[in-house]
Structures are given as structure tokens and as C-alpha cells.
Design an enzyme around this catalytic site. Structure first.
Site, mmCIF file in Angstrom:
data_model
loop_
_atom_site.group_PDB
_atom_site.id
_atom_site.type_symbol
_atom_site.label_atom_id
_atom_site.label_comp_id
_atom_site.label_asym_id
_atom_site.label_seq_id
_atom_site.Cartn_x
_atom_site.Cartn_y
_atom_site.Cartn_z
ATOM 1 N N SER A 63 0.853 -1.191 0.000
ATOM 2 C CA SER A 63 0.000 0.000 0.000
ATOM 3 C C SER A 63 0.887 1.238 0.000
ATOM 4 O O SER A 63 2.035 1.181 0.471
ATOM 5 C CB SER A 63 -0.874 0.016 1.260
ATOM 6 O OG SER A 63 -1.473 1.283 1.433
ATOM 7 N N TYR A 100 -1.313 -0.391 10.513
ATOM 8 C CA TYR A 100 -1.637 -0.750 9.119
ATOM 9 C C TYR A 100 -0.463 -0.389 8.193
ATOM 10 O O TYR A 100 0.038 -1.236 7.440
ATOM 11 C CB TYR A 100 -2.918 -0.066 8.653
ATOM 12 C CG TYR A 100 -3.200 -0.387 7.196
ATOM 13 C CD1 TYR A 100 -3.547 -1.684 6.811
ATOM 14 C CD2 TYR A 100 -3.074 0.591 6.202
ATOM 15 C CE1 TYR A 100 -3.771 -2.002 5.472
ATOM 16 C CE2 TYR A 100 -3.297 0.273 4.860
ATOM 17 C CZ TYR A 100 -3.642 -1.019 4.506
ATOM 18 O OH TYR A 100 -3.847 -1.327 3.176
HETATM 19 P P1 NDP Z 1 -11.725 -5.830 0.853
HETATM 20 O O1 NDP Z 1 -12.110 -5.620 2.266
HETATM 21 O O2 NDP Z 1 -12.727 -5.536 -0.214
HETATM 22 O O3 NDP Z 1 -11.183 -7.324 0.649
HETATM 23 C C1 NDP Z 1 -10.326 -7.907 1.599
HETATM 24 C C2 NDP Z 1 -10.257 -9.393 1.351
HETATM 25 O O4 NDP Z 1 -9.351 -9.963 2.323
HETATM 26 C C3 NDP Z 1 -11.580 -10.097 1.523
HETATM 27 O O5 NDP Z 1 -11.759 -11.010 0.459
HETATM 28 C C4 NDP Z 1 -11.445 -10.842 2.838
HETATM 29 O O6 NDP Z 1 -12.146 -12.079 2.765
HETATM 30 C C5 NDP Z 1 -9.940 -11.108 2.871
HETATM 31 N N1 NDP Z 1 -9.461 -11.356 4.230
HETATM 32 C C6 NDP Z 1 -9.400 -10.476 5.273
HETATM 33 N N2 NDP Z 1 -8.944 -11.098 6.378
HETATM 34 C C7 NDP Z 1 -8.714 -12.402 6.023
HETATM 35 C C8 NDP Z 1 -8.251 -13.537 6.720
HETATM 36 N N3 NDP Z 1 -7.920 -13.492 8.023
HETATM 37 N N4 NDP Z 1 -8.135 -14.716 6.058
HETATM 38 C C9 NDP Z 1 -8.462 -14.773 4.747
HETATM 39 N N5 NDP Z 1 -8.908 -13.742 4.029
HETATM 40 C C10 NDP Z 1 -9.034 -12.561 4.670
HETATM 41 O O7 NDP Z 1 -10.417 -4.927 0.635
HETATM 42 P P2 NDP Z 1 -9.479 -4.648 -0.640
HETATM 43 O O8 NDP Z 1 -9.838 -5.503 -1.782
HETATM 44 O O9 NDP Z 1 -9.437 -3.188 -0.820
HETATM 45 O O10 NDP Z 1 -8.078 -5.068 -0.035
HETATM 46 C C11 NDP Z 1 -7.265 -6.112 -0.539
HETATM 47 C C12 NDP Z 1 -5.825 -5.833 -0.155
HETATM 48 O O11 NDP Z 1 -5.408 -4.606 -0.737
HETATM 49 C C13 NDP Z 1 -5.570 -5.699 1.338
HETATM 50 O O12 NDP Z 1 -4.341 -6.313 1.638
HETATM 51 C C14 NDP Z 1 -5.476 -4.180 1.538
HETATM 52 O O13 NDP Z 1 -4.691 -3.837 2.648
HETATM 53 C C15 NDP Z 1 -4.829 -3.767 0.245
HETATM 54 N N6 NDP Z 1 -5.013 -2.378 -0.154
HETATM 55 C C16 NDP Z 1 -6.262 -1.821 -0.263
HETATM 56 C C17 NDP Z 1 -6.397 -0.500 -0.680
HETATM 57 C C18 NDP Z 1 -7.719 0.189 -0.771
HETATM 58 O O14 NDP Z 1 -7.752 1.432 -0.717
HETATM 59 N N7 NDP Z 1 -8.821 -0.521 -0.933
HETATM 60 C C19 NDP Z 1 -5.226 0.296 -1.070
HETATM 61 C C20 NDP Z 1 -3.974 -0.383 -0.878
HETATM 62 C C21 NDP Z 1 -3.884 -1.668 -0.477
HETATM 63 P P3 NDP Z 1 -13.003 -12.745 3.948
HETATM 64 O O15 NDP Z 1 -13.520 -11.630 4.812
HETATM 65 O O16 NDP Z 1 -14.066 -13.512 3.227
HETATM 66 O O17 NDP Z 1 -12.023 -13.635 4.644
HETATM 67 C C1 8X3 Z 2 -5.134 1.582 1.661
HETATM 68 C C2 8X3 Z 2 -4.887 2.914 1.040
HETATM 69 O O1 8X3 Z 2 -4.597 5.414 1.466
HETATM 70 O O2 8X3 Z 2 -6.075 4.157 2.981
HETATM 71 O O3 8X3 Z 2 -3.956 0.864 1.792
HETATM 72 O O4 8X3 Z 2 -3.709 3.874 3.123
HETATM 73 S S1 8X3 Z 2 -4.809 4.133 2.210
#
Ligand code: NDP
Ligand code: 8X3
Length: 251
Positions: A138, A151
Site C-alpha cells: 500500500s 496498518y
Molecule cells: P476488501 O475488504 O474488499 O477485501 C479484503 C479481502 O481480504 C476479503 O476477500 C477478505 O475475505 C480477505 N481477508 C481479510 N482477512 C482475512 C483472513 N484473516 N483470512 C483470509 N482472508 C481474509 O479490501 P481490498 O480488496 O481493498 O483489499 C485487498 C488488499 O489490498 C488488502 O491487503 C489491503 O490492505 C490492500 N489495499 C487496499 C487498498 C484500498 O484502498 N482498498 C489500497 C492499498 C492496499 P473474507 O472476509 O471472506 O475472509
Molecule cells: C489503503 C490505502 O490510502 O487508505 O492501503 O492507506 S490508504
């Protein structure tokens, strides 16, 4: 047929990546904790490509090792691992956060990611040239901001772990990338605020956040680069997000 293992495929980037790789004919190994969502995705995509769903909490190292070491032959060789499962919690200042929330982020974003990587490495090494590990970092891993505390630190781990893996995997042909998105509209903020839909809507309102499909496209691009190319880190933002000035405490 190449195959991809995606953690956190039940929502956001992971789900969009499953749809993108399916469109290109890849076999899918999809994981997440929410079984109904995994089943729905399997129903949606199994007409196009072979789909294996594994209900898995990435924090459970025994379950992760058992599931990944027992992947059916039909889903091998493994060409790409997308370490996407992750979350942010507690947008409040560090001094107001419950310790449990810090532990959950560390257990998921760090321990979960290394659990899956450790289990999948033998398979990726067997594939060798052209295989990829794509880790969801991120912008928060490099740029500090209020409420980022654990985070951001967990995503800094993802970056350095990715770089260090590159050193150890030199000569094996296996690529490693830290894909570092900025603000993207998924369930991320809903999770971060523990279900506050209004707060999530407010963050994305009036601007143009990245969409899950934008990140899925980058993941597909990284996984299908010519096999001599390794992008070490790919940072991506909406054009409507940028850095801000240092904060200053004044009398
Ligand atoms: P979502 O919340 O939409 O998706 C997160 C996914 O992670 C879900 O499918 C959830 O599935 C899974 N997950 C969470 N905890 C667990 C666990 N303990 N075991 C297995 N699966 C898990 O978020 P995003 O798609 O946005 O995020 C995906 C990744 O991208 C993350 O690592 C996030 O930190 C990163 N990210 C996101 C950004 C954003 O702004 N959205 C920007 C930068 C990075 P379930 O709950 O079914 O287990
Ligand atoms: C998620 C993006 O800008 O909330 O990793 O940190 S931000």
C-alpha cells in the site's frame, strides 16, 4: 493452462482479479473466509475455467499449509500467487486504539501473508521461470499518515519482505512484486470503520477513487510480463489523490 492462487477473493481486488484472470483462461484457486461468497464466485466463473475454492483464514498456518500442499494436480503448476488478503482497522490515533485491532492487522497482513508464501513457495519454485508472487502492499507502507499506525507498518513489512524474497529467489526465475495502491473503492473502508457505511461512502464521495478492476488489471499485467522482467514495486494512485504537507504542532 496457468493457475493463480488468490487470497481474499471474496471481495474487492481479489474478486476482481479472479474475474480478470478467468477472462484470460487461467485456472483459479480462490480463498477467503466467507464460504457463501466463494461459492457464488465459483458458480459465476466455473463455466469459463477450472475453479477451486478453499475456505481459509490466512492466519491459521496449519490450515494454510495443509490446503496449499494438497492442491489437486489439475491446478498445478502454480504460476502466480496473489497475496491480497488483508485489512486495516481502527482509523483513530494510535493512543486510542484497542490492542486487539493491532494484533488482527499484524496477524493478517504480516503473519497471514508469510504463512501463504511459505506454503506456496515450493510450488512456485517448481514452476520456476515465469512464476510470480504479487504482494498487496500500500502507499501506506511508505507514506505515513494519521491513523496509519500498525496498518502502514504492516505494509512496510510487505515491501521489505518482497524485496528480501527477491534476493533469495535470484536465479530461480520466480518474480516478486510489491503492488502498492492508494485509495481504492472496495469494502476496505467498511471493514476499517467496522461497518460504518456512511463513513465509507463519505471517503469516496466527490472524487474518483481507483476501482478494484484497475488493480486487477495491474495484477494481470504483472503476472503476464515477459519472464525476464521483474517489477519490484508498483505504486498506483488515482490522479485525484496526492501527498500533503507536513503537519506542525503550534502554540
Ligand atoms: P476488501 O475488504 O474488499 O477485501 C479484503 C479481502 O481480504 C476479503 O476477500 C477478505 O475475505 C480477505 N481477508 C481479510 N482477512 C482475512 C483472513 N484473516 N483470512 C483470509 N482472508 C481474509 O479490501 P481490498 O480488496 O481493498 O483489499 C485487498 C488488499 O489490498 C488488502 O491487503 C489491503 O490492505 C490492500 N489495499 C487496499 C487498498 C484500498 O484502498 N482498498 C489500497 C492499498 C492496499 P473474507 O472476509 O471472506 O475472509
Ligand atoms: C489503503 C490505502 O490510502 O487508505 O492501503 O492507506 S490508504
Amino acid at each position: 493452462m496457468p493457475s493463480v492462487l488468490i487470497t481474499g477473493a471474496t471481495s474487492g481486488f481479489g474478486k476482481a482479479a479472479a474475474q480478470r484472470f478467468a477472462k484470460a483462461g487461467w485456472s483459479l484457486i480462490l480463498t477467503g473466509r466467507r464460504v457463501e461468497r466463494l461459492k457464488a464466485l465459483e458458480e459465476e466463473l466455473s463455466g469459463q475455467v477450472p475453479v477451486l475454492t478453499l475456505a481459509l483464514d490466512v492466519r491459521d498456518s496449519d490450515a494454510v499449509t495443509t490446503a496449499i500442499s494438497g492442491l489437486p494436480e489439475e491446478f498445478l503448476p502454480l504460476t502466480c500467487l496473489i497475496n491480497n488478503a488483508g485489512l486495516a482497522l481502527a482509523p483513530e490515533p494510535a493512543q486510542k486504539v484497542a490492542l486487539e485491532d493491532w494484533h488482527t492487522m499484524i496477524d493478517t497482513n504480516i503473519t497471514g501473508l508469510v504463512n501463504v508464501t511459505h506454503a506456496a513457495l515450493p510450488l512456485l519454485l517448481k514452476t520456476g521461470k515465469g512464476a510470480s508472487i504479487l504482494n498487496l502492499g500500500s502507499v501506506a507502507g511508505q507514506w505515513p499518515y494519521p491513523g496509519g499506525h500498525v496498518y502502514g507498518a504492516s505494509k512496510a513489512f510487505v515491501q521489505q519482505f518482497s524485496y528480501n524474497l527477491r534476493c533469495d529467489l535470484l536465479g530461480t526465475g520466480v518474480r516478486v512484486t510489491d503492488l502498492a495502491p492508494g485509495m481504492a473503492e472496495t469494502e476496505f473502508t467498511l471493514v476499517r470503520t467496522k461497518g460504518d457505511q456512511a463513513a465509507s461512502d463519505a471517503l469516496y464521495r466527490g472524487t474518483t477513487p481507483l476501482q478494484a478492476e484497475d488493480i486487477a488489471e495491474q495484477l494481470y499485467y504483472l503476472a503476464t510480463l515477459p519472464d525476464h522482467i521483474n517489477i519490484n514495486r508498483l505504486e498506483i494512485m488515482t490522479v485525484r489523490q496526492a501527498w500533503s504537507a507536513f503537519a506542525i504542532d503550534r502554540d
